[in-house]
Motif scaffolding. Structure first.
Motif, PDB file in Angstrom:
ATOM      1  N   GLU A 120      17.108  17.919  -5.665  1.00  0.00           N
ATOM      2  CA  GLU A 120      16.087  17.685  -6.685  1.00  0.00           C
ATOM      3  C   GLU A 120      16.406  18.476  -7.956  1.00  0.00           C
ATOM      4  OE1 GLU A 120      11.745  18.332  -5.981  1.00  0.00           O
ATOM      5  OE2 GLU A 120      12.239  17.140  -4.193  1.00  0.00           O
ATOM      6  N   ILE A 121      16.709  19.764  -7.749  1.00  0.00           N
ATOM      7  CA  ILE A 121      17.024  20.634  -8.894  1.00  0.00           C
ATOM      8  C   ILE A 121      18.245  20.101  -9.642  1.00  0.00           C
ATOM      9  CG2 ILE A 121      17.854  22.954  -9.553  1.00  0.00           C
ATOM     10  CD1 ILE A 121      16.235  24.046  -7.142  1.00  0.00           C
ATOM     11  N   MET A 122      19.274  19.763  -8.880  1.00  0.00           N
ATOM     12  CA  MET A 122      20.526  19.312  -9.504  1.00  0.00           C
ATOM     13  C   MET A 122      20.337  18.021 -10.287  1.00  0.00           C
ATOM     14  SD  MET A 122      23.102  20.180  -6.371  1.00  0.00           S
ATOM     15  CE  MET A 122      24.513  19.254  -6.889  1.00  0.00           C
ATOM     16  N   MET A 123      19.634  17.069  -9.692  1.00  0.00           N
ATOM     17  CA  MET A 123      19.496  15.779 -10.364  1.00  0.00           C
ATOM     18  C   MET A 123      18.640  15.918 -11.627  1.00  0.00           C
ATOM     19  SD  MET A 123      21.552  14.276  -8.566  1.00  0.00           S
ATOM     20  CE  MET A 123      21.661  12.584  -9.116  1.00  0.00           C
ATOM     21  N   ALA A 124      17.621  16.776 -11.553  1.00  0.00           N
ATOM     22  CA  ALA A 124      16.779  16.989 -12.738  1.00  0.00           C
ATOM     23  C   ALA A 124      17.604  17.667 -13.832  1.00  0.00           C
ATOM     24  CB  ALA A 124      15.568  17.843 -12.374  1.00  0.00           C
ATOM     25  N   TYR A 125      18.419  18.637 -13.422  1.00  0.00           N
ATOM     26  CA  TYR A 125      19.249  19.360 -14.385  1.00  0.00           C
ATOM     27  C   TYR A 125      20.274  18.415 -15.016  1.00  0.00           C
ATOM     28  CZ  TYR A 125      21.385  23.612 -16.262  1.00  0.00           C
ATOM     29  OH  TYR A 125      21.850  24.600 -17.088  1.00  0.00           O
ATOM     30  N   GLY A 126      20.918  17.641 -14.153  1.00  0.00           N
ATOM     31  CA  GLY A 126      21.937  16.685 -14.629  1.00  0.00           C
ATOM     32  C   GLY A 126      21.335  15.671 -15.586  1.00  0.00           C
ATOM     33  N   ALA A 127      20.127  15.218 -15.272  1.00  0.00           N
ATOM     34  CA  ALA A 127      19.483  14.199 -16.111  1.00  0.00           C
ATOM     35  C   ALA A 127      19.151  14.751 -17.496  1.00  0.00           C
ATOM     36  CB  ALA A 127      18.219  13.700 -15.427  1.00  0.00           C
ATOM     37  N   SER A 128      19.000  16.076 -17.586  1.00  0.00           N
ATOM     38  CA  SER A 128      18.652  16.677 -18.882  1.00  0.00           C
ATOM     39  C   SER A 128      19.888  16.858 -19.773  1.00  0.00           C
ATOM     40  CB  SER A 128      17.977  18.037 -18.663  1.00  0.00           C
ATOM     41  OG  SER A 128      18.947  19.014 -18.310  1.00  0.00           O
ATOM     42  N   TYR A 129      21.057  16.630 -19.220  1.00  0.00           N
ATOM     43  CA  TYR A 129      22.298  16.834 -19.980  1.00  0.00           C
ATOM     44  C   TYR A 129      22.531  15.745 -21.019  1.00  0.00           C
ATOM     45  CZ  TYR A 129      24.694  20.561 -17.314  1.00  0.00           C
ATOM     46  OH  TYR A 129      25.082  21.737 -16.774  1.00  0.00           O
ATOM     47  N   THR A 130      22.980  16.153 -22.189  1.00  0.00           N
ATOM     48  CA  THR A 130      23.515  15.165 -23.123  1.00  0.00           C
ATOM     49  C   THR A 130      24.946  14.887 -22.662  1.00  0.00           C
ATOM     50  OG1 THR A 130      24.430  16.892 -24.520  1.00  0.00           O
ATOM     51  CG2 THR A 130      22.217  16.101 -25.079  1.00  0.00           C
ATOM     52  N   GLU A 131      25.532  13.826 -23.180  1.00  0.00           N
ATOM     53  CA  GLU A 131      26.914  13.493 -22.809  1.00  0.00           C
ATOM     54  C   GLU A 131      27.862  14.638 -23.188  1.00  0.00           C
ATOM     55  OE1 GLU A 131      28.149   9.475 -23.752  1.00  0.00           O
ATOM     56  OE2 GLU A 131      30.218  10.194 -23.931  1.00  0.00           O
ATOM     57  N   GLU A 132      27.588  15.222 -24.349  1.00  0.00           N
ATOM     58  CA  GLU A 132      28.457  16.308 -24.816  1.00  0.00           C
ATOM     59  C   GLU A 132      28.383  17.526 -23.881  1.00  0.00           C
ATOM     60  OE1 GLU A 132      27.430  18.012 -28.544  1.00  0.00           O
ATOM     61  OE2 GLU A 132      29.368  19.044 -28.723  1.00  0.00           O
ATOM     62  N   ARG A 133      27.175  17.838 -23.459  1.00  0.00           N
ATOM     63  CA  ARG A 133      26.975  18.985 -22.557  1.00  0.00           C
ATOM     64  C   ARG A 133      27.688  18.746 -21.222  1.00  0.00           C
ATOM     65  NH1 ARG A 133      22.422  22.360 -20.736  1.00  0.00           N
ATOM     66  NH2 ARG A 133      23.552  24.043 -19.720  1.00  0.00           N
ATOM     67  N   LEU A 134      27.563  17.525 -20.719  1.00  0.00           N
ATOM     68  CA  LEU A 134      28.213  17.174 -19.456  1.00  0.00           C
ATOM     69  C   LEU A 134      29.728  17.294 -19.601  1.00  0.00           C
ATOM     70  CD1 LEU A 134      28.007  16.072 -16.547  1.00  0.00           C
ATOM     71  CD2 LEU A 134      28.067  13.771 -17.494  1.00  0.00           C
ATOM     72  N   LYS A 135      30.232  16.796 -20.712  1.00  0.00           N
ATOM     73  CA  LYS A 135      31.676  16.851 -20.973  1.00  0.00           C
ATOM     74  C   LYS A 135      32.152  18.305 -21.013  1.00  0.00           C
ATOM     75  CE  LYS A 135      33.652  13.177 -23.427  1.00  0.00           C
ATOM     76  NZ  LYS A 135      33.857  12.434 -24.664  1.00  0.00           N
ATOM     77  N   ASN A 136      31.390  19.144 -21.707  1.00  0.00           N
ATOM     78  CA  ASN A 136      31.758  20.567 -21.792  1.00  0.00           C
ATOM     79  C   ASN A 136      31.800  21.204 -20.408  1.00  0.00           C
ATOM     80  OD1 ASN A 136      31.994  20.535 -24.542  1.00  0.00           O
ATOM     81  ND2 ASN A 136      29.928  21.285 -24.923  1.00  0.00           N
TER      82      ASN A 136
END
Ligand SMILES: Cc1cc2nc3c(=O)[nH]c(=O)nc-3n(C[C@H](O)[C@H](O)[C@H](O)COP(=O)(O)O)c2cc1C
Length: 212
Positions: A120-136
């Motif tokens: 739950e924590i991970m998916m909520a955190y991941g969903a809050s990411y912008t594409e740039e943040r995820l890429k970083n």
């Protein structure tokens, strides 16, 4: 303090790794040994342990010919190495969160209850990411595994050179990858050194560190 050549014999693990650009072209690394080198490197940490790195080991004559045009000024490594390892990041890393957490449960490393909470924590955190943040984040994880890959290779008696100078778009197309999903981070040439290692300098701690 000035830039200097840093050598601490007590830290041989670090100092023995050095970029080698000319290898013995007759040396082949077996799939078994390469797999062991990669597996050891994959003990690297990653955000939420999602391990977003993906490897493409290019060690066949055909594979090497295919990537030659995209190696830019790194032809010597290309020509002489046993393999070029392309390290890609998977932008869909969150899609295997459940699989990884479940494996933790199966291995007795966490309870089902804890797994559900983490998911739950991970998916909520991941969903809050912008594409740039995820890429970083993915670039950082791939950096960790690449560093370990260089040390792992060294421990198996091989040398490496990280290669950022390559034509990323064309290289990715040549591998037939979905460029939206897989992002090229770095190439690594690997093989047996056929040249003297060339030392390089480093900043002194004083030059680049602030104490507060
Ligand atoms: C992100 C990155 C990209 C690099 N790209 C290249 C490259 O395209 N070609 C090359 O010969 N070396 C490349 N290098 C190697 C650096 O030049 C080398 O690590 C640095 O000079 C320090 O030397 P050392 O690795 O021997 O300690 C790269 C290193 C990093 C970390």
């Amino acid at each position: 303090m000035q830039l200097k050549n840093v050598k601490n014999p007590a830290n041989a693990l670090f100092t023995e790794r050095i970029s080698i650009r000319k290898y013995d072209p007759s040396v082949k690394i077996s799939k078994e040994e390469m797999s062991a080198i990669l597996q050891d490197a994959m003990t690297a940490p990653s955000s939420f342990n999602l391990q977003p790195w993906r490897f493409f080991v290019i060690d066949s004559d055909e594979g090497k010919e295919m990537i030659k045009p995209y190696m830019m000024f790194n032809q010597l490594q290309w020509e002489t190495c046993s393999a070029i390892i392309a390290i890609y990041g998977d932008m869909e890393n969150y899609s295997y969160a459940d699989k990884i957490l479940s494996a933790n449960v199966d291995n007795g490393l966490m309870t089902e209850e804890y797994k559900q909470k983490m998911l739950e924590i991970m998916m909520a955190y991941g969903a809050s990411y912008t594409e740039e943040r995820l890429k970083n984040s993915i670039f950082m994880d791939c950096g960790f595994v690449t560093m370990q890959l260089m040390l792992s290779a060294k421990s198996y008696g091989y040398d490496t050179n990280p290669i950022g100078g390559f034509m990323r778009k064309e290289f990715t197309e040549a591998l037939g990858l979905d460029a939206k999903r897989y992002i090229p981070t770095l190439l690594l040439s690997i093989g047996k050194a056929a040249e003297e290692a060339k030392d390089t300098v480093r900043f002194s701690v004083d030059e680049i560190t602030e104490w507060r």
